[in-house]
Enzyme design. Sequence first.
Site, PDB file in Angstrom:
ATOM      1  N   SER A   1     -10.153  -7.452 -23.511  1.00  0.00           N
ATOM      2  CA  SER A   1     -11.718  -7.726 -22.928  1.00  0.00           C
ATOM      3  C   SER A   1     -12.133  -9.055 -23.512  1.00  0.00           C
ATOM      4  O   SER A   1     -12.709 -10.033 -23.022  1.00  0.00           O
ATOM      5  CB  SER A   1     -12.615  -6.715 -23.034  1.00  0.00           C
ATOM      6  OG  SER A   1     -11.956  -5.332 -22.192  1.00  0.00           O
TER       7      SER A   1
ATOM      8  N   ASN B   1      -1.701 -12.935 -28.811  1.00  0.00           N
ATOM      9  CA  ASN B   1      -3.027 -13.106 -29.206  1.00  0.00           C
ATOM     10  C   ASN B   1      -3.097 -13.002 -30.854  1.00  0.00           C
ATOM     11  O   ASN B   1      -2.142 -12.755 -31.511  1.00  0.00           O
ATOM     12  CB  ASN B   1      -4.050 -12.169 -28.626  1.00  0.00           C
ATOM     13  CG  ASN B   1      -5.327 -12.401 -28.713  1.00  0.00           C
ATOM     14  OD1 ASN B   1      -5.815 -13.434 -29.025  1.00  0.00           O
ATOM     15  ND2 ASN B   1      -6.097 -11.449 -28.817  1.00  0.00           N
ATOM     16  N   LYS B   2      -4.347 -13.349 -31.488  1.00  0.00           N
ATOM     17  CA  LYS B   2      -4.517 -13.345 -32.814  1.00  0.00           C
ATOM     18  C   LYS B   2      -3.396 -14.185 -33.461  1.00  0.00           C
ATOM     19  O   LYS B   2      -3.246 -13.754 -34.735  1.00  0.00           O
ATOM     20  CB  LYS B   2      -4.466 -11.936 -33.321  1.00  0.00           C
ATOM     21  CG  LYS B   2      -5.543 -10.917 -32.567  1.00  0.00           C
ATOM     22  CD  LYS B   2      -5.812  -9.512 -33.052  1.00  0.00           C
ATOM     23  CE  LYS B   2      -6.664  -8.801 -32.029  1.00  0.00           C
ATOM     24  NZ  LYS B   2      -7.213  -7.488 -32.530  1.00  0.00           N
TER      25      LYS B   2
ATOM     26  N   LYS C   1      44.620  37.125  21.068  1.00  0.00           N
ATOM     27  CA  LYS C   1      43.589  36.773  19.958  1.00  0.00           C
ATOM     28  C   LYS C   1      42.427  38.069  20.324  1.00  0.00           C
ATOM     29  O   LYS C   1      41.973  38.578  19.513  1.00  0.00           O
ATOM     30  CB  LYS C   1      42.913  35.463  20.073  1.00  0.00           C
ATOM     31  CG  LYS C   1      43.991  34.400  19.698  1.00  0.00           C
ATOM     32  CD  LYS C   1      43.140  33.188  19.659  1.00  0.00           C
ATOM     33  CE  LYS C   1      42.453  32.671  21.184  1.00  0.00           C
ATOM     34  NZ  LYS C   1      43.305  32.494  22.310  1.00  0.00           N
ATOM     35  N   SER C   2      41.864  37.833  21.553  1.00  0.00           N
ATOM     36  CA  SER C   2      40.666  38.715  21.573  1.00  0.00           C
ATOM     37  C   SER C   2      41.159  40.169  21.616  1.00  0.00           C
ATOM     38  O   SER C   2      39.984  41.017  21.166  1.00  0.00           O
ATOM     39  CB  SER C   2      40.129  38.387  23.220  1.00  0.00           C
ATOM     40  OG  SER C   2      39.753  37.256  23.117  1.00  0.00           O
TER      41      SER C   2
ATOM     42  N   SER D   1      40.998  27.148  19.807  1.00  0.00           N
ATOM     43  CA  SER D   1      40.884  25.858  18.793  1.00  0.00           C
ATOM     44  C   SER D   1      42.364  25.405  18.392  1.00  0.00           C
ATOM     45  O   SER D   1      43.068  25.617  17.187  1.00  0.00           O
ATOM     46  CB  SER D   1      40.221  26.648  17.630  1.00  0.00           C
ATOM     47  OG  SER D   1      40.909  27.805  17.269  1.00  0.00           O
TER      48      SER D   1
END
Lengths: 300, 606
Positions: free
Chosen positions: B23, B140-141, B448-449, B516
């Site tokens: 500041s 700074n400083k 299959k079925s 399939s």
Amino acid sequence: MSTLSTLDRLEAESIHILREVAANFARPVLLYSIGKDSSVLLHLLLKAFAPGKPPMPMLHVDTTWKFREMIAFRDRRAAETGVDLIVHINPDGVRDGVGPFTHGASTHTEIMKTQALKQALDKYKFDAAIGGARRDEEKSRAKERVFSFRDAQHRWEPRRQRPELWNVYNARIHAGESVRVFPLSNWTELDVWRYIARENIPVVPLYFAAKRPVIERDGLIIMRDDERMALLPGENVRMETVRFRTLGCYPLTGAVRSTAANLDEIIAEMRDSRTTERQGRAIDHDPKSSMEAKKRAGYF
Amino acid sequence: MSAATTPDLLRLITCGSVDDGKSTLLGRFLYDAGLLRDDERAGLGDPPDFSRLLDGLALEREQGITIDVAYRYFSTARRDFIVADCPGHAQYTRNMATGASTASLALVLVDARKGVLTQTRRHSYICALLGIRRVLLAVNKMDLAGFDEAVFTRIETEYRALAAKLGIDSVTAIPLSALDGDNLAIRSKRTPWYRGPTLLEFLEQVPAVAENAAAPMRLPVQWVNRPDLDFRGYAGNLVSGRVAVGDEVIALPSARRTKVARVLNGDADVNSAVAGQAVTLTLADEIDIARGDVIAATHDAPEVADQFAAHILWMDEAPLLPGRLYFLQLGPASAVARVTAIRHRIDVDTQESKAATKLEMNEVGYVHLSLDHALAFEPYAKNPALGGFVLIDRQSFATAACGTIDFALRRAGNIHWQALAVDRAARAASMQQHARCLWFTGLSGSGKSTIANQVEQRLHALGKHTYLLDGDNVRHGLNRDLGFTAEDRVENIRRVAEVARLMVDAGLIVLVSFISPFRDERRMARELFGANEFAEVFVDTPLAVCEARDPKGLYAKARAGELRNFTGVDSPYEEPLQPELHLRTEKESVDALARRVVEFVERGSK
């Protein structure tokens, strides 16, 4: 690459904010105080929603002590723009005869301005109130968000401000809560005048220098706008060339000696100005942090 | 006012730790540059205390610290400035992010005696996170360090290394003393070794951010303006590019295309507009565009996604917990969002990645987000307006986090399911069985079925919860829109496999009876399941036998050319290479084969 000017950027930022308010709130309102900042706000509001009509009314909280020229200007602008105007006066204050001379500046402002505003916001159930405050006006305003959250009692809590990133505004509130929105947050007084000049925006003639009947009291140059202002012993009304940097209740608003009679002259004067605009407001010379205290209590 | 005399605007943030004199630096700078008004000067006291200029809240003066961002406005002859003065304390990191989000330059203050501190690293990280790529390092400083060049150089070198790591491209270091005014507005005689600019010179000359007008056009729609039946405009601020009447544009996320009919600035028609301006567009075609949509250049439109990887800074007192729902606000667009995973937390002090299961206030994390609907976006680094968002708590409505989008997560593997408390193991356990999918494959007429039916009956008799998905039946309902082309067969299998997976998830033993014929599709189905949840059952019957049986008369039709793409006739059957069960119908009875399958299931559940 293009680089927009400061005014282009500020205009776009403010229009963006106004559109966010319209899109997010059920009952927004524009607080119209008739001054230069309100004139800019109204202009931006018209621009944001053109060619349509702005989707919100404007509200003027009338303390009954405004300059007569302000009231005339207000009614003229409402008629010209077609924006709905709501005028609210605190009926309790009228009943009790509250005024700056009888009750003092602080009490008058508290009752006729702060209380009156709360009454109006509650009466019309406005959930977002747009104001023309700028961060460069005062130190506590420099810390306030663009979307400033208020609890059901209209209080501002500076430690609990919502983080506000980019131009992404969190507009979500619970029932009874509201926000104050400040689209001109990043404008300076000089920006306001430069923009008024660029866009040719009408303002109250009191901003321009003219010969006016004034007296000096408590270090302020006060224009005696009507007979309610009694003269104290030794006071004389003189005609002086003055203008106003801010407008409010006439007994509380100091004029400045100036010959700036048009926008170019005002802007030139502004560039050389050595003082801030709020110096002319009696109400701001209360004890330390007066604005912060007022805002926490619900002042705009 | 001509363009040449119109000032531009530089927005910067100042950050430093508590005692660095931030500041004071700003106050002294404004004082020296002659930018304070008389009444402000008087308010500083005598001798002037410059820090009083900015610490605006009573609380801050009491405690001698900065809590919230203060904005300060000043103008020199060359340009206008907005300075966000930000708090240094770690607990106000979120307020610092507020200041950083709108700045293009960070002024980072360092005490010459202390050098680069943890706070310096944190502030620089937050600045970099929010996209600031240019830093002014104010050492700074220097008066307290004897104006020693070696001290300055050491700090500058250390900071440059940090900046490079954080992706900060440009660093300018200036040695100064805020208290005495060295190298603020006036060049110091005490730093003869320093040849760079003063603070004032630097601030006036550094490039202000230019609007990204060269990038492709993007207009996030804020407001649909419909004053009457004849006018429908889309209002918003152009965040990049330029737009002109006649431009081809695309609306996102709908991806509808049209052309720009009119460009309005206020109520005035203009030919074009550029990034940064507030505009209203009307379009040639009436397409449905709502607030939050983005109108963009057709030739280079932003991505649309509902899953992102992003950095977030958590800002709420209640910690972030993955799985909770928040509102997400990205410009005018909003969505409901869930953090699906915290990939890691980033220690803002050291920038190290750490494991985390939650994020506390002021912590930064790298997360995955999932939204309830897709939004148009761009990576934050490319376009902050389309990549920066906030998360809002759905109960308190507090702004709980800010975030920056890195990229969209698109791969299927990145689709995060809602974590469910009751999972498949729990459901299967309550049914006292091992949920799995038995995938019967084989030629039409192979049996299959018949076998699958018998298996299901036996399992049912054992108290198992089952379901049989049969190819013919599914084609009457779920897949009735599919034919027998190769593409449709693939889709047919994909849908059935997904349905089977959901049923296994529900805890069932699912029997799929599908020809399939392709290995790839069977593999695709297998990959949807976990280990031991999928078994391929090859019902092996020679083609001649199937054709001789022909229970549905299909082979006859196929041979007559009435059926196309019939497996075994004019479409191949790819035999399984490693089935879990290989059933040869010529060698064993249906009963025996069904028993073998049931035994297999029973073994698997032990």
